[in-house]
Enzyme design. Sequence first.
Site, PDB file in Angstrom:
ATOM      1  N   ASP A  16      19.378  36.330 -23.225  1.00 16.76           N
ATOM      2  CA  ASP A  16      19.478  36.808 -24.613  1.00 16.76           C
ATOM      3  C   ASP A  16      19.923  35.735 -25.597  1.00 16.76           C
ATOM      4  O   ASP A  16      20.634  36.024 -26.576  1.00 16.76           O
ATOM      5  CB  ASP A  16      20.417  38.012 -24.708  1.00 16.76           C
ATOM      6  N   LYS A 101      12.932  41.852 -20.965  1.00 20.16           N
ATOM      7  CA  LYS A 101      13.645  43.062 -20.571  1.00 20.16           C
ATOM      8  C   LYS A 101      13.866  43.950 -21.792  1.00 20.16           C
ATOM      9  O   LYS A 101      13.737  43.483 -22.937  1.00 20.16           O
ATOM     10  CB  LYS A 101      14.993  42.718 -19.924  1.00 20.16           C
TER      11      LYS A 101
END
Length: 203
Positions: A16, A101
């Site tokens: 991320d 994801k």
Amino acid sequence: MSEPAQTPTEALLLIDLQRDYFADPELERCRGDLVATCNELVRVAREVGVPVVEVQTVHERDGSTWTLTMHEDGQGVAERGTEGVQRVEGLEPGGAEVVEKTRDSAFFGTDLAERLQRAGIDHVVLCGVSTESCIAASARDAFALDLGATLVSDATASVDWSEHDHTLSMLRTQHRQDVVTGAAVVRRWRDGAAGAEGDRAAG
């Protein structure tokens, strides 16, 4: 291109490291140092033959992949095609494999575990944000999948540093996962590569 110094059993996961996740002022404040540590880990990983995987959250703009809290807030994050989904400024993943994801864990709803298994990986090194959410969820799932895990204390970050410290302490105690600095990971990789070179020379 030279041959890797060792057969990799570890993989570096960058989690991320995207623009939307650095919108908070505290994460933006520490972005430069965090990204620099990640880049050094990527550079050395390439030197010693450790695979690098860039894990990105990517949501659809129609809300079909949103979490419950996103629906409650009426707002998505890291949406496909937006500036916020792009990797954070300064990150140099060096041609890393990319896994997308839609939930906190890098393993939930993805083929990451299968990719690692095919590559003979039994240990992951986790970097990215945020410590108490996506890093912790990925670390817990790694434990459930019988993967060793190292959490890099200066290449993970949170908007609340007490949460950062508490989460790392909890994972170290509960799951016996390593919590070390980026410099310690670099030393381990280089020592392992040097040992493999010595074994080959002796053989």
